[in-house]
Design a protein around this motif. Structure first.
Motif, PDB file in Angstrom:
ATOM      1  N   SER A 118      48.850  47.955  56.593  1.00 41.06           N
ATOM      2  CA  SER A 118      47.499  47.479  56.872  1.00 41.06           C
ATOM      3  C   SER A 118      46.782  47.206  55.561  1.00 41.06           C
ATOM      4  N   PHE A 119      45.666  46.521  55.663  1.00 40.10           N
ATOM      5  CA  PHE A 119      44.819  46.266  54.492  1.00 40.10           C
ATOM      6  C   PHE A 119      43.404  45.987  54.969  1.00 40.10           C
ATOM      7  N   LYS A 120      42.438  46.179  54.056  1.00 40.49           N
ATOM      8  CA  LYS A 120      41.039  46.057  54.462  1.00 40.49           C
ATOM      9  C   LYS A 120      40.165  46.063  53.216  1.00 40.49           C
ATOM     10  N   ASN A 121      39.022  45.417  53.314  1.00 36.23           N
ATOM     11  CA  ASN A 121      38.020  45.527  52.267  1.00 36.23           C
ATOM     12  C   ASN A 121      36.990  46.562  52.720  1.00 36.23           C
ATOM     13  N   ASN A 122      37.057  47.745  52.124  1.00 33.19           N
ATOM     14  CA  ASN A 122      36.164  48.848  52.470  1.00 33.19           C
ATOM     15  C   ASN A 122      34.922  48.767  51.586  1.00 33.19           C
ATOM     16  N   GLY A 148      43.946  51.648  46.289  1.00 29.89           N
ATOM     17  CA  GLY A 148      42.531  51.342  46.435  1.00 29.89           C
ATOM     18  C   GLY A 148      41.914  50.807  45.162  1.00 29.89           C
ATOM     19  N   HIS A 149      40.769  50.107  45.321  1.00 30.68           N
ATOM     20  CA  HIS A 149      39.978  49.529  44.227  1.00 30.68           C
ATOM     21  C   HIS A 149      40.650  48.272  43.654  1.00 30.68           C
ATOM     22  N   LEU A 150      41.221  47.477  44.540  1.00 25.52           N
ATOM     23  CA  LEU A 150      41.921  46.259  44.140  1.00 25.52           C
ATOM     24  C   LEU A 150      40.953  45.080  44.029  1.00 25.52           C
ATOM     25  N   SER A 151      41.467  43.954  43.558  1.00 24.68           N
ATOM     26  CA  SER A 151      40.692  42.709  43.523  1.00 24.68           C
ATOM     27  C   SER A 151      40.640  42.103  44.924  1.00 24.68           C
ATOM     28  N   SER A 152      39.628  41.290  45.177  1.00 22.99           N
ATOM     29  CA  SER A 152      39.515  40.616  46.471  1.00 22.99           C
ATOM     30  C   SER A 152      40.712  39.703  46.730  1.00 22.99           C
ATOM     31  N   ALA A 153      41.211  39.071  45.669  1.00 28.17           N
ATOM     32  CA  ALA A 153      42.347  38.153  45.820  1.00 28.17           C
ATOM     33  C   ALA A 153      43.596  38.871  46.316  1.00 28.17           C
ATOM     34  N   SER A 154      43.685  40.175  46.085  1.00 28.40           N
ATOM     35  CA  SER A 154      44.879  40.934  46.449  1.00 28.40           C
ATOM     36  C   SER A 154      45.144  40.942  47.955  1.00 28.40           C
ATOM     37  N   ILE A 155      44.079  40.781  48.754  1.00 25.58           N
ATOM     38  CA  ILE A 155      44.267  40.851  50.213  1.00 25.58           C
ATOM     39  C   ILE A 155      44.004  39.526  50.915  1.00 25.58           C
ATOM     40  N   LYS A 166      60.919  47.048  45.835  1.00 24.85           N
ATOM     41  CA  LYS A 166      60.575  47.935  44.722  1.00 24.85           C
ATOM     42  C   LYS A 166      60.386  47.139  43.431  1.00 24.85           C
ATOM     43  N   GLY A 167      59.273  47.380  42.741  1.00 20.40           N
ATOM     44  CA  GLY A 167      59.003  46.699  41.481  1.00 20.40           C
ATOM     45  C   GLY A 167      58.306  45.366  41.626  1.00 20.40           C
ATOM     46  N   GLN A 168      58.047  44.930  42.860  1.00 17.16           N
ATOM     47  CA  GLN A 168      57.391  43.640  43.082  1.00 17.16           C
ATOM     48  C   GLN A 168      55.876  43.802  42.993  1.00 17.16           C
ATOM     49  N   GLN A 169      55.203  42.820  42.373  1.00 11.28           N
ATOM     50  CA  GLN A 169      53.742  42.893  42.279  1.00 11.28           C
ATOM     51  C   GLN A 169      53.119  42.748  43.655  1.00 11.28           C
ATOM     52  N   ILE A 170      52.178  43.644  43.980  1.00  5.39           N
ATOM     53  CA  ILE A 170      51.506  43.579  45.273  1.00  5.39           C
ATOM     54  C   ILE A 170      50.023  43.246  45.146  1.00  5.39           C
ATOM     55  N   ALA A 171      49.449  43.414  43.943  1.00  3.51           N
ATOM     56  CA  ALA A 171      47.997  43.290  43.823  1.00  3.51           C
ATOM     57  C   ALA A 171      47.592  43.228  42.360  1.00  3.51           C
ATOM     58  N   THR A 172      46.281  43.070  42.133  1.00  8.14           N
ATOM     59  CA  THR A 172      45.676  43.268  40.821  1.00  8.14           C
ATOM     60  C   THR A 172      44.437  44.150  41.021  1.00  8.14           C
ATOM     61  N   LEU A 173      44.010  44.793  39.954  1.00  6.84           N
ATOM     62  CA  LEU A 173      42.838  45.670  40.045  1.00  6.84           C
ATOM     63  C   LEU A 173      41.542  44.878  40.078  1.00  6.84           C
ATOM     64  N   GLY A 174      40.576  45.405  40.823  1.00  8.40           N
ATOM     65  CA  GLY A 174      39.261  44.803  40.867  1.00  8.40           C
ATOM     66  C   GLY A 174      38.320  45.408  39.838  1.00  8.40           C
ATOM     67  N   ASP A 175      37.165  44.767  39.660  1.00  9.42           N
ATOM     68  CA  ASP A 175      36.133  45.328  38.787  1.00  9.42           C
ATOM     69  C   ASP A 175      35.035  45.946  39.645  1.00  9.42           C
ATOM     70  N   ALA A 176      33.996  46.437  38.991  1.00 10.85           N
ATOM     71  CA  ALA A 176      32.950  47.189  39.702  1.00 10.85           C
ATOM     72  C   ALA A 176      32.234  46.352  40.759  1.00 10.85           C
ATOM     73  N   SER A 177      32.253  45.041  40.616  1.00 12.21           N
ATOM     74  CA  SER A 177      31.536  44.196  41.573  1.00 12.21           C
ATOM     75  C   SER A 177      32.203  44.172  42.949  1.00 12.21           C
ATOM     76  N   VAL A 178      33.476  44.571  43.019  1.00 13.75           N
ATOM     77  CA  VAL A 178      34.196  44.522  44.307  1.00 13.75           C
ATOM     78  C   VAL A 178      34.871  45.834  44.673  1.00 13.75           C
ATOM     79  N   ASN A 179      34.994  46.776  43.731  1.00  8.91           N
ATOM     80  CA  ASN A 179      35.867  47.935  43.954  1.00  8.91           C
ATOM     81  C   ASN A 179      35.124  49.205  44.384  1.00  8.91           C
TER      82      ASN A 179
END
Length: 226
Positions: A118-122, A148-155, A166-179
């Motif tokens: 699952s995934f969601k923007n909390n 948690g605390h990913l970028s919006s583009a990640s989902i 295993k080892g595959q990129q799933i996301a990037t980290l978000g900044d304070a404006s979204v995380n």
């Protein structure tokens, strides 16, 4: 002896959620507990000021990543009504995952083969922001990892059931404006039973509920081995 998720994860070699080329010597422990007297002079309610404190800590230790926080009692959550309670026993201030503090847009990888549960923007202030939960199997046992605390583009284009190796990129980290308004970091958590949650799971608990969550949310260092 009965096999358990904990036993199976202990037997694994070290796995990675950040770039595997980052040396283990480039990770430095970070104490954000309420017992850390250095934090008394830091406005931890400000994501910018906390980020400056963490960046200075990383720089002072000539490191690239700060990490820690599993079962750590923190004051940082007092800024949000999402965690507050009138009774100290029911106030949610004990951290259930392991945090990896590093710059926004840092790539995040799955440490094991996994399927998107699952995934969601909390979006509540102080919450995870964009979040991904993967389902894994090990030795015929099922468990989950939360990011948690990913970028919006990640989902944005993610689908339930998508398989990551295993080892595959799933996301990037978000900044304070979204995380959730935090200094950039990954909240990484192991969960045995999702309890019907989707795209979310408590990452902070109260003293009253700690024993349950310690049993259901294993030490992330079983996987990361930092």
């Amino acid at each position: 002896m009965k096999n358990t998720v904990e036993k199976s994860l202990k037997a694994l070699s070290r796995c990675f959620v950040l770039d595997s080329n980052i040396s283990i010597n480039d990770y430095v422990p970070l104490d954000l507990s309420k017992s850390n007297k250095d934090l008394a002079s830091v406005d931890v309610s400000s994501s910018n000021k906390l980020e400056s404190y963490i960046h200075a800590h990383i720089t002072a230790h000539q490191a690239k990543v700060a990490y820690g926080g599993y079962i750590e009692t923190r004051n940082i959550y007092q800024r949000s009504t999402y965690f507050k309670a009138a009774n100290p026993e029911t106030e949610r201030n004990i951290h259930l995952g392991l945090d990896l503090w590093i710059a926004a847009e840092t790539p995040i990888y799955t440490p094991l083969d996994g399927t998107v549960h699952s995934f969601k923007n909390n979006t509540t202030f102080g919450d995870y922001g964009p979040t991904i939960i993967l389902k894994h199997h090990i030795d015929n046992l099922e468990f989950y990892t939360l990011y948690g605390h990913l970028s919006s583009a990640s989902i944005e284009n993610l689908k339930v059931g998508h398989v990551f190796n295993k080892g595959q990129q799933i996301a990037t980290l978000g900044d304070a404006s979204v995380n959730g308004d935090y200094a950039p970091h990954l909240h990484f958590q192991i969960i045995k039973d999702m309890q019907d949650y989707k795209g979310d799971y408590p990452g902070v608990c109260s003293k009253m509920d700690l024993e349950f969550y310690k049993e259901n949310c294993l030490d992330p260092n079983l996987i990361l081995k930092l």
